[in-house]
Design a protein around this motif. Structure first.
Motif, PDB file in Angstrom:
ATOM      1  N   PRO A  37      79.712   0.447  50.102  1.00  0.00           N
ATOM      2  CA  PRO A  37      79.186   0.940  48.817  1.00  0.00           C
ATOM      3  C   PRO A  37      79.677   0.122  47.637  1.00  0.00           C
ATOM      4  O   PRO A  37      78.937  -0.133  46.687  1.00  0.00           O
ATOM      5  CB  PRO A  37      79.720   2.374  48.734  1.00  0.00           C
ATOM      6  N   GLN A  38      80.935  -0.325  47.714  1.00  0.00           N
ATOM      7  CA  GLN A  38      81.500  -1.127  46.630  1.00  0.00           C
ATOM      8  C   GLN A  38      80.723  -2.434  46.461  1.00  0.00           C
ATOM      9  O   GLN A  38      80.459  -2.883  45.354  1.00  0.00           O
ATOM     10  CB  GLN A  38      82.972  -1.406  46.945  1.00  0.00           C
ATOM     11  N   VAL A  41      76.992  -1.960  44.994  1.00  0.00           N
ATOM     12  CA  VAL A  41      76.837  -1.706  43.563  1.00  0.00           C
ATOM     13  C   VAL A  41      76.238  -2.918  42.852  1.00  0.00           C
ATOM     14  O   VAL A  41      75.358  -2.778  42.010  1.00  0.00           O
ATOM     15  CB  VAL A  41      78.208  -1.338  42.941  1.00  0.00           C
ATOM     16  N   ILE A 267      76.447   9.870  36.923  1.00  0.00           N
ATOM     17  CA  ILE A 267      76.085  10.100  38.325  1.00  0.00           C
ATOM     18  C   ILE A 267      75.552  11.513  38.476  1.00  0.00           C
ATOM     19  O   ILE A 267      74.556  11.766  39.145  1.00  0.00           O
ATOM     20  CB  ILE A 267      77.298   9.924  39.256  1.00  0.00           C
ATOM     21  N   TYR A 273      69.390   5.604  39.915  1.00  0.00           N
ATOM     22  CA  TYR A 273      70.754   5.106  40.140  1.00  0.00           C
ATOM     23  C   TYR A 273      70.968   3.697  39.620  1.00  0.00           C
ATOM     24  O   TYR A 273      72.103   3.244  39.546  1.00  0.00           O
ATOM     25  CB  TYR A 273      71.102   5.162  41.640  1.00  0.00           C
TER      26      TYR A 273
ATOM     27  N   CYS B 130      82.663   2.736  43.605  1.00  0.00           N
ATOM     28  CA  CYS B 130      81.588   2.899  44.573  1.00  0.00           C
ATOM     29  C   CYS B 130      81.050   4.324  44.626  1.00  0.00           C
ATOM     30  O   CYS B 130      80.350   4.683  45.563  1.00  0.00           O
ATOM     31  CB  CYS B 130      82.043   2.450  45.945  1.00  0.00           C
ATOM     32  N   ALA B 131      81.362   5.152  43.634  1.00  0.00           N
ATOM     33  CA  ALA B 131      80.958   6.556  43.717  1.00  0.00           C
ATOM     34  C   ALA B 131      79.445   6.709  43.851  1.00  0.00           C
ATOM     35  O   ALA B 131      78.969   7.475  44.681  1.00  0.00           O
ATOM     36  CB  ALA B 131      81.456   7.299  42.492  1.00  0.00           C
ATOM     37  N   VAL B 132      78.704   5.972  43.052  1.00  0.00           N
ATOM     38  CA  VAL B 132      77.259   6.192  43.035  1.00  0.00           C
ATOM     39  C   VAL B 132      76.596   5.685  44.311  1.00  0.00           C
ATOM     40  O   VAL B 132      75.795   6.386  44.937  1.00  0.00           O
ATOM     41  CB  VAL B 132      76.626   5.573  41.761  1.00  0.00           C
ATOM     42  N   THR B 133      76.979   4.485  44.760  1.00  0.00           N
ATOM     43  CA  THR B 133      76.378   3.963  45.986  1.00  0.00           C
ATOM     44  C   THR B 133      76.858   4.747  47.195  1.00  0.00           C
ATOM     45  O   THR B 133      76.102   4.942  48.150  1.00  0.00           O
ATOM     46  CB  THR B 133      76.690   2.470  46.148  1.00  0.00           C
ATOM     47  N   GLY B 134      78.112   5.212  47.137  1.00  0.00           N
ATOM     48  CA  GLY B 134      78.620   6.039  48.220  1.00  0.00           C
ATOM     49  C   GLY B 134      77.811   7.319  48.341  1.00  0.00           C
ATOM     50  O   GLY B 134      77.471   7.763  49.440  1.00  0.00           O
ATOM     51  N   LEU B 135      77.477   7.890  47.212  1.00  0.00           N
ATOM     52  CA  LEU B 135      76.670   9.115  47.208  1.00  0.00           C
ATOM     53  C   LEU B 135      75.284   8.849  47.798  1.00  0.00           C
ATOM     54  O   LEU B 135      74.781   9.622  48.620  1.00  0.00           O
ATOM     55  CB  LEU B 135      76.545   9.624  45.771  1.00  0.00           C
ATOM     56  N   ALA B 136      74.693   7.718  47.396  1.00  0.00           N
ATOM     57  CA  ALA B 136      73.365   7.369  47.926  1.00  0.00           C
ATOM     58  C   ALA B 136      73.436   7.158  49.433  1.00  0.00           C
ATOM     59  O   ALA B 136      72.556   7.602  50.175  1.00  0.00           O
ATOM     60  CB  ALA B 136      72.855   6.110  47.235  1.00  0.00           C
ATOM     61  N   LEU B 137      74.516   6.512  49.868  1.00  0.00           N
ATOM     62  CA  LEU B 137      74.697   6.275  51.306  1.00  0.00           C
ATOM     63  C   LEU B 137      74.783   7.598  52.060  1.00  0.00           C
ATOM     64  O   LEU B 137      74.170   7.780  53.103  1.00  0.00           O
ATOM     65  CB  LEU B 137      75.980   5.471  51.521  1.00  0.00           C
ATOM     66  N   ARG B 139      73.572  10.430  51.165  1.00  0.00           N
ATOM     67  CA  ARG B 139      72.238  11.048  51.198  1.00  0.00           C
ATOM     68  C   ARG B 139      71.427  10.474  52.352  1.00  0.00           C
ATOM     69  O   ARG B 139      70.767  11.196  53.095  1.00  0.00           O
ATOM     70  CB  ARG B 139      71.494  10.764  49.893  1.00  0.00           C
ATOM     71  N   ARG B 140      71.469   9.158  52.507  1.00  0.00           N
ATOM     72  CA  ARG B 140      70.681   8.506  53.545  1.00  0.00           C
ATOM     73  C   ARG B 140      71.151   8.913  54.936  1.00  0.00           C
ATOM     74  O   ARG B 140      70.369   9.051  55.859  1.00  0.00           O
ATOM     75  CB  ARG B 140      70.791   6.979  53.400  1.00  0.00           C
ATOM     76  N   LEU B 141      72.475   9.091  55.086  1.00  0.00           N
ATOM     77  CA  LEU B 141      73.010   9.396  56.407  1.00  0.00           C
ATOM     78  C   LEU B 141      72.978  10.890  56.720  1.00  0.00           C
ATOM     79  O   LEU B 141      73.391  11.312  57.800  1.00  0.00           O
ATOM     80  CB  LEU B 141      74.454   8.900  56.514  1.00  0.00           C
ATOM     81  N   LEU B 143      74.800  13.123  55.208  1.00  0.00           N
ATOM     82  CA  LEU B 143      76.132  13.701  55.048  1.00  0.00           C
ATOM     83  C   LEU B 143      76.277  14.340  53.675  1.00  0.00           C
ATOM     84  O   LEU B 143      77.361  14.517  53.158  1.00  0.00           O
ATOM     85  CB  LEU B 143      77.190  12.618  55.226  1.00  0.00           C
ATOM     86  N   CYS B 153      83.714  12.152  55.565  1.00  0.00           N
ATOM     87  CA  CYS B 153      84.097  11.219  54.506  1.00  0.00           C
ATOM     88  C   CYS B 153      85.553  11.413  54.100  1.00  0.00           C
ATOM     89  O   CYS B 153      86.169  10.498  53.569  1.00  0.00           O
ATOM     90  CB  CYS B 153      83.184  11.377  53.304  1.00  0.00           C
ATOM     91  N   LEU B 223      79.815  16.545  43.240  1.00  0.00           N
ATOM     92  CA  LEU B 223      78.710  15.606  43.448  1.00  0.00           C
ATOM     93  C   LEU B 223      77.990  15.857  44.761  1.00  0.00           C
ATOM     94  O   LEU B 223      76.784  15.700  44.846  1.00  0.00           O
ATOM     95  CB  LEU B 223      79.237  14.169  43.444  1.00  0.00           C
TER      96      LEU B 223
END
Lengths: 307, 284
Positions: A37-38, A41, A267, A273, B130-137, B139-141, B143, B153, B223
């Motif tokens: 994820p990092q 971004v 967020i 996003y 990485c909070a936002v992309t982690g959240l999107a990930l 959602r996709r998985l 979880l 997580c 979140l």
């Protein structure tokens, strides 16, 4: 003989791979949830990205242009708030922690109790601390306002502490310090414990005053620990988000968001996003920059003092 | 000698610097206590008393607010969620840390071992955004918005944990490992029966820190846990009692106090470990 050695080497080689294979699943999960994820971004800040349908559309540097064009003022305000937060936190917390540690440095029962007591707020959750403090700061029912009203009933209560952003940031920092004071005190105490008392005593026998031996011997010896505390304080300050988010209420007029809290709020309410990713990238460079600058600066100071 | 010592002790106690230091300590202690005191007092007030007499004592002590908070805040359900999430993910994460540290320690002299260790440790010094992309990930998985996702997580390898525990593991003598191997102990036996008990302080430390951070996490959980039935304790305190327009302070504080009591007890029981936890982070 060589045959034997070869077999041994091969065995060792196999052993290493066995361990690596055991480690791989753990690293895989870690990579998936922390590293990937990092990295994601950075490219995703160039896309319009709907989180629900997961549809992505390339928009180029559009979000960066917005951030440094139309919304430049608020971006600068956030950067300034972040810097202010770090300065307040570093200034107040380090000095307070230093004084308290020195006052409590002798390992008596009384001092041990207070050290443990100052640590106590850390076990409370951020939401508990912030709810308690938002009551303290409350304009009408708030304790601080009501106590001030005892002295000056015309002006108080009814004053909002979140009206001016410099003061609002300070209010958030006070809560931050109240919550986390145990941390720097513990670090500094363990640092003082490693400094050998004999040295200071020897200096005093040689005619140095207590004050001199403190500044000239103990502080330089403590320097690595102090540096570590400063580094930690700056990083946590620059990344902090919870106190600003949780303290926020209706009476918050001023924009006192730092990057951390702004990121979190965006967020929470995002339908796209992309801009949030752009903000994350921005924060990465601001916080990374702050960390790098102070790291270099601290190194230089350390070199200078330690010669 | 004794007399002299006593005299210098008295002198050092009466030293103005020492005295002002003491005063400072007491003032700071007061600052710590005041908000907590007001929280406790307010929890016993009625709504009317709170507005009329914000800083005084209540006229009678009743536990009505506590009952209301427990029922309105749905704290029973929240406690259940908190216990499940924190308990399971803490167990898995601690086991993960021990396991990973052991294997990393076995290969620490090799290039790949050093590389893997440094990879993990260096992640501690990079600001995580990485909070936002982690959240999107998530959602996709799938979880997202369920307890399983929260547990998975929460159980990933923690760089900080590995850092602290491997500091302790490295101080163990190498001969011990060899001796265990001679006696026929396998890797798993050595890890579980010999290594783990020896580095127990470090593991306790890490587990305690992870416990408080998981138990107290509210922003992260807000979140991902959107469903009201899944709220944890800090979340329900925040979302139930801090409405957009009105804050019912007296009920909120009753809830806060009730849910903080287990933490205060935990703190009093293992206060030494809590403090050592942070000192350990320096020594490690």
């Amino acid at each position: 003989m060589t045959q034997d050695r070869k077999v041994k080497l091969k065995k060792k080689y196999n052993m290493v791979w066995k361990h690596v294979i055991w480690l791989l699943p753990f690293y895989g999960v870690w990579f998936l949830f922390s590293v990937y994820p990092q990295l994601e971004v950075f490219p995703m800040s160039l896309y319009e990205w709907n989180p629900v349908t997961n549809v992505k559309e390339y928009v180029g540097l559009h979000y960066y242009e917005m951030m440094f064009g139309l919304r430049l003022d608020s971006t600068l305000q956030n950067t300034w708030n972040t810097i202010l937060y770090v300065i307040y936190l570093l200034g107040i917390q380090s000095i307070l922690a230093m004084i308290l540690t020195v006052a409590l440095r002798r390992n008596t029962r009384h001092n041990r109790f207070f050290r443990a007591f100052f640590f106590m707020p850390m076990v409370f959750s951020g939401s508990m601390v912030c709810l308690t403090w938002s009551y303290m700061y409350d304009a009408n029912l708030g304790v601080i306002n009501n106590i001030l009203a005892l002295f000056n009933p015309e002006k108080y209560p009814g004053v909002s502490f979140f009206g001016i952003n410099a003061i609002a940031v300070l209010c958030a920092v006070i809560v931050h310090i109240w919550h986390n004071m145990g941390h720097p005190i513990t670090i500094l105490t363990s640092g003082f414990n490693t400094v050998e008392e004999d040295l200071a005593e020897a200096a005093q026998v040689d005619g140095a005053t207590k004050w001199q031996s403190f500044w000239k011997i103990e502080i330089p010896l403590m320097l690595p620990t102090i540096m570590r505390m400063v580094l930690l304080t700056i990083l946590t300050g620059a990344m902090a988000s919870s106190y600003q988010v949780l303290l926020g209420n209706l009476s918050a007029v001023a924009d006192y968001d730092t990057f951390g809290s702004l990121l979190y709020k965006s967020i929470l309410s995002a339908t796209d996003y992309g801009p949030v990713c752009a903000l994350s990238v921005c924060m990465f460079f601001v916080v990374g920059g702050i960390t790098l600058i102070q790291f270099v600066a601290l190194r230089k100071i350390e070199d200078k003092i330690l010669g | 000698m004794d007399k002299k010592n006593k005299k210098s002790k008295l002198k050092s106690v009466l030293n103005p610097l020492n005295l002002s230091g003491k005063a400072f300590v007491y003032v700071y202690a007061l600052i710590l206590i005041i908000p907590l005191t007001f929280a406790i007092i307010t929890a016993f007030k009625t709504r009317a008393e709170l507005t009329l007499n914000p800083i005084g004592f209540p006229e009678s002590f009743s536990f009505d607010n506590f009952v209301t908070a427990w029922i309105d805040g749905d704290l029973l359900n929240a406690t259940k969620n908190s216990v499940i999430i924190t308990g399971v993910s803490l167990l898995i994460q601690t086991a993960t840390i021990i396991f990973a540290t052991f294997h990393l320690d076995c290969i620490r002299d090799t290039k790949i071992g050093t590389f893997m260790y440094m990879l993990l440790i260096s992640s501690m010094f990079i600001p995580s955004v990485c909070a936002v992309t982690g959240l999107a990930l998530r959602r996709r998985l799938g979880l997202y918005n369920n307890l399983i996702g929260e547990i998975i997580c929460g159980s990933t390898l923690s760089a900080f944990g590995v850092f602290i525990v491997s500091g302790a593991v490295r101080s163990l003598p190498k001969e011990m490992r060899e001796a265990a191997q001679m006696d026929g102990a396998g890797d798993f036996y050595y890890m579980a029966k010999i290594m783990t008990p020896l580095v127990k302080p470090a593991i306790t430390t890490v587990a305690l820190l992870n416990f408080t951070s998981k138990w107290n996490d509210s922003l992260g959980a807000i979140l991902t846990l959107r469903d009201e039935k899944l709220w944890t304790i800090p979340m329900s305190l925040l979302l139930n009692f801090k409405g957009q327009y009105s804050v019912r302070h007296e009920i909120m504080f009753a809830g806060l106090i009730m849910t903080s009591i287990p933490l205060i007890i935990a703190y009093c029981v293992c206060q030494k470990h809590f403090v050592a936890a942070l000192t350990g982070s320096v020594k490690g």
